[in-house]
Write an enzyme that holds these catalytic residues in place. Structure first.
Site, PDB file in Angstrom:
ATOM      1  N   TYR A 103      -3.131 -12.409   2.707  1.00 43.55           N
ATOM      2  CA  TYR A 103      -2.991 -12.282   1.275  1.00 43.55           C
ATOM      3  C   TYR A 103      -1.454 -13.014   0.827  1.00 43.55           C
ATOM      4  O   TYR A 103      -1.801 -13.779  -0.104  1.00 43.55           O
ATOM      5  CB  TYR A 103      -2.632 -10.638   1.072  1.00 43.55           C
ATOM      6  CG  TYR A 103      -3.833  -9.619   1.390  1.00 43.55           C
ATOM      7  CD1 TYR A 103      -4.530  -9.672   0.329  1.00 43.55           C
ATOM      8  CD2 TYR A 103      -3.879  -9.076   2.435  1.00 43.55           C
ATOM      9  CE1 TYR A 103      -5.864  -8.667   0.441  1.00 43.55           C
ATOM     10  CE2 TYR A 103      -4.942  -8.314   2.623  1.00 43.55           C
ATOM     11  CZ  TYR A 103      -5.885  -7.948   1.752  1.00 43.55           C
ATOM     12  OH  TYR A 103      -6.900  -7.117   1.920  1.00 43.55           O
ATOM     13  N   TYR A 124     -12.045 -14.486   2.243  1.00 39.74           N
ATOM     14  CA  TYR A 124     -11.217 -13.543   2.632  1.00 39.74           C
ATOM     15  C   TYR A 124     -10.871 -13.693   4.222  1.00 39.74           C
ATOM     16  O   TYR A 124     -11.888 -13.613   4.715  1.00 39.74           O
ATOM     17  CB  TYR A 124     -11.991 -12.169   2.167  1.00 39.74           C
ATOM     18  CG  TYR A 124     -11.046 -11.105   2.598  1.00 39.74           C
ATOM     19  CD1 TYR A 124      -9.928 -10.603   1.960  1.00 39.74           C
ATOM     20  CD2 TYR A 124     -11.221 -10.589   4.127  1.00 39.74           C
ATOM     21  CE1 TYR A 124      -9.068  -9.490   2.262  1.00 39.74           C
ATOM     22  CE2 TYR A 124     -10.429  -9.592   4.557  1.00 39.74           C
ATOM     23  CZ  TYR A 124      -9.281  -9.068   3.684  1.00 39.74           C
ATOM     24  OH  TYR A 124      -8.540  -8.006   4.137  1.00 39.74           O
ATOM     25  N   LYS A 140       0.792  -1.154  -0.032  1.00 38.56           N
ATOM     26  CA  LYS A 140      -0.113   0.263  -0.203  1.00 38.56           C
ATOM     27  C   LYS A 140       0.689   1.143   0.184  1.00 38.56           C
ATOM     28  O   LYS A 140       0.275   2.318  -0.402  1.00 38.56           O
ATOM     29  CB  LYS A 140      -0.935   0.014   1.265  1.00 38.56           C
ATOM     30  CG  LYS A 140      -2.156  -1.262   1.154  1.00 38.56           C
ATOM     31  CD  LYS A 140      -2.596  -1.533   0.124  1.00 38.56           C
ATOM     32  CE  LYS A 140      -3.575  -2.548  -0.138  1.00 38.56           C
ATOM     33  NZ  LYS A 140      -2.921  -3.884   0.331  1.00 38.56           N
TER      34      LYS A 140
HETATM   35  C1  LIG Z   1      -3.846  -5.102  -0.041  1.00 36.64           C
HETATM   36  C2  LIG Z   1      -2.654  -6.369  -0.033  1.00 36.64           C
HETATM   37  C3  LIG Z   1      -2.857  -7.257  -1.019  1.00 36.64           C
HETATM   38  C4  LIG Z   1      -3.609  -7.151  -2.555  1.00 36.64           C
HETATM   39  O1  LIG Z   1      -3.315  -6.018  -3.197  1.00 36.64           O
HETATM   40  P1  LIG Z   1      -4.285  -5.150  -3.958  1.00 36.64           P
HETATM   41  O2  LIG Z   1      -3.848  -4.041  -4.642  1.00 36.64           O
HETATM   42  O3  LIG Z   1      -5.632  -4.833  -2.853  1.00 36.64           O
HETATM   43  O4  LIG Z   1      -4.947  -6.144  -4.656  1.00 36.64           O
HETATM   44  C5  LIG Z   1      -1.734  -8.224  -1.384  1.00 36.64           C
HETATM   45  N1  LIG Z   1      -0.909  -8.251  -0.069  1.00 36.64           N
HETATM   46  C6  LIG Z   1      -1.182  -7.692   1.082  1.00 36.64           C
HETATM   47  C7  LIG Z   1      -0.294  -8.067   2.223  1.00 36.64           C
HETATM   48  C8  LIG Z   1      -2.008  -6.658   1.100  1.00 36.64           C
HETATM   49  O5  LIG Z   1      -2.291  -5.932   2.246  1.00 36.64           O
END
Ligand SMILES: *Cc1c(COP(=O)(O)O)cnc(C)c1O
Length: 361
Positions: free
Chosen positions: A315, A289, A76
């Site tokens: 993720y 999720y 991010k």
């Molecule tokens: C948000 C996030 C993702 C996914 O990225 P997007 O741009 O939302 O698809 C992947 N890994 C981590 C650790 C994240 O925080």
């Protein structure tokens, strides 16, 4: 030249990252967009020697975007360079955003607000069912508090961007100057962060003489995959991106990624792209999720035990489970170089103590 600025101060510093890449690779001028320097960049690309050997397939490499630097890192931060840059150019004094309770995006936004001298207000959705009692106090939530973000909670299933927009308008009517950032920072401005990462990967590949045949990563709110695909397309760098879905079926994720890729390409003033360039594997979502599947927990263990690398249960471990699964299916050639994008998130491990302690990890 990259700007370091807050509401009060501005300073120009020379970038250590080479502004001009190798001669024959087009360079996008990302400094034409408002941007606040937040990231350690370029992040390293490292070989995963032991994991490659263990999985017995292609040569594996890892792009360390868990090392972007801000607030323990993660994907991010690259998006926030452009989003907070835009907020500063609009004279905002507060960032308003939303995410799931253990949102890495909210944590990095809260820290970015501190860097920019702004306040941060976040809406947190109770999206994941049946979590342990301390889920709303530990991990990312604890750090949100350390960075001074104010928070309010919402039940699962609402249109969270609509909720956060309504709160933004309320804050505006109370005299604040709020700037709304959608969930995950995933709009065309945020996706510029990953278009710039695509440029960075292309430059690193060319400078090191290492050609990659595939890039594999976790895909959620889509900004990361859309930015990468748009960036590679804009500079004509041929590296297919396989997104491993963390939350929804393939068709829906492909449609969402394609929509944002098109908007990002417009922002880059680059040619349109074929829908067939958006690749998603939805075989590793598990029950949904934020719910780790057995393959997620295995991936946490693989990265930790073979490479000393921390993944997260929401993720990056689903992304790594996808990489391991594709190797076991014989998807790659043994001679391929495959780059895994580590998107960060290990702070969330602490919110899954119960799951991890009760597993084989
Ligand atoms: C948000 C996030 C993702 C996914 O990225 P997007 O741009 O939302 O698809 C992947 N890994 C981590 C650790 C994240 O925080």
């Amino acid at each position: 030249m990259l700007l370091w600025k807050t509401n009060n101060k501005q300073m120009e510093v020379p970038m250590s990252l080479a502004e001009t890449g190798p001669q024959d690779l087009p360079q996008i001028d990302f400094d034409q967009y408002a941007r606040l320097s937040l990231c350690h960049q370029p992040t390293p690309i490292e070989p995963m020697v032991r994991l490659s050997e263990h999985l017995g397939g292609p040569s594996l490499f890892i792009k360390r975007d868990d090392c972007t630097g801000l607030a323990s890192g993660g994907n991010k931060t690259r998006k926030l360079e452009f989003l907070v840059g835009d907020a500063l150019s609009q004279n905002a004094d507060m960032l308003v955003t939303q995410g799931a309770i253990q949102s890495n995006h909210v944590r990095q936004t809260a820290a970015a607000a501190c860097r920019a001298g702004m306040k941060c207000h976040a809406l947190l959705e109770r999206r994941v069912p049946d979590r342990a009692a301390d889920y709303e106090n530990t991990g990312n939530v604890l750090l949100d508090k350390v960075f001074g973000a104010t928070m309010e909670f919402r039940p699962a299933g609402l249109d969270m961007n609509a909720e956060a927009l309504a709160v933004t308008e309320k804050l505006r009517s109370e005299g604040h100057r709020p700037y709304f950032i959608p969930g995950g920072g995933s709009n065309a401005i945020g996706a510029l962060g990953y278009a710039s990462c695509a440029q960075e990967i292309a430059n690193q590949s060319q400078a090191s003489g290492t050609e990659f045949q595939w890039l594999v990563m976790a895909t959620g709110s889509t900004g990361t995959q859309a930015g990468l695909v748009a960036g590679f397309h804009a500079i004509g760098f041929d590296l297919p991106v396989m997104g491993v879905s963390v939350r929804q079926p393939r068709e829906r994720q492909v449609e969402a990624v394609l929509g944002l890729t098109k908007k990002t390409l417009e922002k880059l003033e680059a040619p349109a792209i074929a829908a067939s360039k958006i690749l998603v594997d939805d075989g590793y979502v598990g029950e949904g999720y934020g719910i780790p599947a057995p393959s997620t927990l295995e991936a946490i263990s693989l990265a930790a035990r073979y490479e000393g690398i921390l993944l997260d249960p929401v993720y990056s471990a689903k992304g790594m489970a996808g990489l391991a699964g594709l190797i076991r299916q014989g998807f790659f050639k043994p001679s391929d170089n495959v780059l895994f994008l580590h998107t960060g998130g290990s702070v969330a491990l602490f919110a899954y103590e119960d799951v991890i302690l009760n597993s084989d990890v």
